[in-house]
Structure formats: C-alpha cells, structure tokens
Design a protein around this motif. Structure first.
Motif, PDB file in Angstrom:
ATOM      1  N   LEU A  24       2.093  28.879 -47.907  1.00  0.00           N
ATOM      2  CA  LEU A  24       0.851  28.857 -47.137  1.00  0.00           C
ATOM      3  C   LEU A  24      -0.034  27.666 -47.471  1.00  0.00           C
ATOM      4  O   LEU A  24      -1.140  27.538 -46.950  1.00  0.00           O
ATOM      5  N   LEU A  29       2.237  25.411 -40.752  1.00  0.00           N
ATOM      6  CA  LEU A  29       2.403  26.834 -40.464  1.00  0.00           C
ATOM      7  C   LEU A  29       1.191  27.383 -39.733  1.00  0.00           C
ATOM      8  O   LEU A  29       1.312  28.169 -38.791  1.00  0.00           O
ATOM      9  N   TYR A  30       0.007  26.979 -40.162  1.00  0.00           N
ATOM     10  CA  TYR A  30      -1.214  27.468 -39.532  1.00  0.00           C
ATOM     11  C   TYR A  30      -1.393  26.917 -38.114  1.00  0.00           C
ATOM     12  O   TYR A  30      -2.110  27.493 -37.308  1.00  0.00           O
ATOM     13  N   PRO A  35      -0.781  33.560 -40.256  1.00  0.00           N
ATOM     14  CA  PRO A  35      -0.130  34.319 -41.332  1.00  0.00           C
ATOM     15  C   PRO A  35      -1.055  35.363 -41.946  1.00  0.00           C
ATOM     16  O   PRO A  35      -2.235  35.103 -42.182  1.00  0.00           O
ATOM     17  N   TYR A  68      -7.635  33.514 -40.532  1.00  0.00           N
ATOM     18  CA  TYR A  68      -6.540  32.712 -39.980  1.00  0.00           C
ATOM     19  C   TYR A  68      -6.899  31.232 -39.969  1.00  0.00           C
ATOM     20  O   TYR A  68      -6.678  30.525 -38.987  1.00  0.00           O
ATOM     21  N   TYR A  70      -6.631  27.514 -42.220  1.00  0.00           N
ATOM     22  CA  TYR A  70      -5.966  26.846 -43.328  1.00  0.00           C
ATOM     23  C   TYR A  70      -6.929  26.727 -44.509  1.00  0.00           C
ATOM     24  O   TYR A  70      -8.108  26.419 -44.342  1.00  0.00           O
ATOM     25  N   ILE A  73      -5.953  32.380 -47.725  1.00  0.00           N
ATOM     26  CA  ILE A  73      -4.818  33.302 -47.619  1.00  0.00           C
ATOM     27  C   ILE A  73      -5.377  34.669 -47.285  1.00  0.00           C
ATOM     28  O   ILE A  73      -5.955  35.353 -48.143  1.00  0.00           O
TER      29      ILE A  73
END
Length: 331
Positions: A24, A29-30, A35, A68, A70, A73
């Motif tokens: 993460l 990914l974001y 996530p 959500y 970056y 977490i």
C-alpha cells in the motif's frame, strides 16, 4: 468507479501485515482501486517502523468511514489481537483472528460493500488451534458462501489457467473428470471473465493425453468420454470454447494472446506453465463463489521464519491486488 478491494491480514504472526503495508506504499494501486484492510490496527502500527513506512493507519468500523487516499491505510479494526503478539510463532489467537478477518470480508462482499477479496496467507496449524478445521482459505470461502461448484484459477501477467482438478493424485484426478465437471469449469471461466468485462472470453481446454489423444492413438478415449461432451454443451450455450487441444502447444498459444484462459485437467498441467512464466507474479484465485465473489491471494505462505524482519517482498501481494481489481465484477 474504482473497485473496493477488501484485503484480509491473514495470520498476523506471519508476513501478511508487512507485505500489506509495503504494497500500500504504491500510489499506482490507489489510482486503480480503493484498498480496505480487514484486520487489527495494533499489528499494522507495530509493523510501520519495522518496514520504515511513513504511511498512516486509519482505523475505522465501517467501509463508509474510509478515506481511500494515498498515504492512509484504511483498516476495519476487529481488535482481536494484542499489540505484543510475537512474530513467527503458531498461535491459536492469530489463527482464530485470520478466520474472523475472512468472515468479515465475506460479509462485506455479500452486501456489496467491497468488490473483491484479496487474502494474505494464513497458517493451517494456527487456524486449527483457533477452532476452525478447514484445509485453508478456499474451503472457508466455499462454506461461508454455501458454494459447491468452485475452482482454482492461477494467473500471471500473460496467462490465466483454471483447473478441472487440483490436489489429488494423477490417477484419481483423471478418474474424477467427467463431462459435467468439464462443462461446469468452462462456464465458471466464462462467467468470471464476462463479469469482469471481457466480451466473449476465449477459452481453450487442454487434452488429458499427449497430443489430446490424437484421435485415439494415445490413451483410452478420455477426451471423447470426459471432455468433449462438456465442451459441446458449453458451445451450445454460446460460450466461446475450443478443445481439447494438445497442452504442449496450447500454453504457448495462450501466452502469446490467442486465448483469454486455459482449462487444465490436473494440478501440474496447469501449475507448471504458471510457475515457469512468472512465479513471482503468480496469483491464486477462487472463482465460482456464490454471489460472484472473487477472492485472490498471494502465491506463498506465512513465512514465519522471516516474519517481522523486513525481509518479505510485496511483489506477489501487489499482483494479487491487481488481479482482484481486474476480476472485480463490473456493477
């Protein structure tokens, strides 16, 4: 909208928490998903300095509370474990917690609060000590979703494989294949990719014998008896399926893009090409779960021997999350 990927922590005494935090740290990914970790905040907090992460743990009780963003977490904090849980030791508490994380993720997936599940590894001994007698994640998923017909899919960046049989001896595997199972797995492959946005997924089925039997030259007619009736039934429903084809050339053709997925007849027929083409990027996927739930997983275990030492790499976790993104049902 970017899919919400529920990431379960797995056995917190293993490398799961470390590889989740490391994965993460990826901005990409974001950009592609939202996530959401399901586990214990105290464990992630303990891991941050170990992996030298500057991310912030955001503890929440409901997916609607997630940022959500970056740098954060988001974690559904089930608060099941002590902060001083030792790394690298089998623990009934950690085994039970791993089960509870997955059960909560399944609950969210059923309610469409998350779009896919991605699991960090659990430890079977700890799971059993915690009172949950299952061989692993797949059987828990099948039980808690009341699913009977499911299959294992393996992926690398250039290849997808789904299996008619998996963990059984070769003779037993061949004996267990029948037209119904062939049709079921072909349809699972079609439905999984169609739900993920593939138009008319291109499916190819491996032969059981060398050269797919070569019109009776090899074997005892297993292709004609066990595979072809199921393939023909799928074709009659408009599914784009080809085969049985010789496995020795089929995987090359699939790797270059001729097919979207290959149906393997037994464990090593499907696993060996995946391992050769990308063992570090390999992802284990459970398909066919009721409700269209997709579960992806890293292709390794808890690695107790290196847990808590900032040695474990996150490459397989990133690959598993990306597969969860790709296969998330398009709602």
């Amino acid at each position: 909208m970017k899919p919400i990927i529920g990431i379960t922590m797995g056995d917190a005494a293993g490398i799961g928490p470390e590889i989740i935090v490391k994965a993460l740290a990826s901005k990409e990914l974001y950009e592609n998903c939202r996530p959401l970790v399901i586990g214990d905040s105290k464990i992630l907090q303990k891991v941050l300095p170990i992996v030298q992460s500057e991310l912030t743990v955001h503890s929440i009780n409901d997916p609607a509370e997630a940022k959500y963003e970056y740098g954060f977490i988001d974690i559904i904090d089930l608060n099941l474990l002590p902060a001083d849980l030792p790394f690298g030791e089998v623990s009934a508490a950690a085994g039970d917690a791993a089960y509870q994380y997955l059960a909560k993720a399944i609950e969210y997936a059923k309610d469409h609060q998350i779009d896919s599940i991605c699991t960090a590894p659990l430890n079977k001994e700890a799971l059993h000590l915690g009172g949950h007698i299952y061989p692993g994640h797949t059987e828990i998923l099948a039980d808690l979703t009341d699913t009977e017909d499911f299959s294992m899919m393996l992926t690398t960046p250039n290849l997808r494989v789904i299996h008619l049989t998996t963990h059984m001896g070769l003779i037993e595997a061949i004996e267990s294949i029948n037209p119904e199972r062939t049709y079921t797995v072909v349809k699972l492959a079609h439905d999984t990719l169609a739900n993920a946005g593939f138009e008319q997924p291109r499916i190819a089925v491996c032969g059981i014998n060398p050269h797919a039997g070569e019109n009776g030259l090899f074997g005892n007619g297993e292709e004609e008896e066990k595979l072809i009736p199921g393939i023909e039934k799928a074709k009659s429903e408009g599914i784009n399926v080809t085969g049985p084809l010789p496995a020795d050339t089929l995987f090359f053709r699939a790797g270059r893009g001729d097919f979207d997925i290959v149906v393997a007849c037994y464990h090593d027929q499907g696993h060996a090409p995946i391992k050769v083409m990308g063992i570090e990027d390999g992802v284990n996927i459970t398909v066919g779960l009721k409700g269209g739930i997709i579960r992806t997983s890293v292709d390794h275990g808890t690695a107790f021997d290196i847990a808590g030492k900032n040695i474990a790499g996150e490459k397989s976790m990133i690959a598993a999350i990306n597969s969860a993104i790709e296969l998330a049902p398009k709602r």
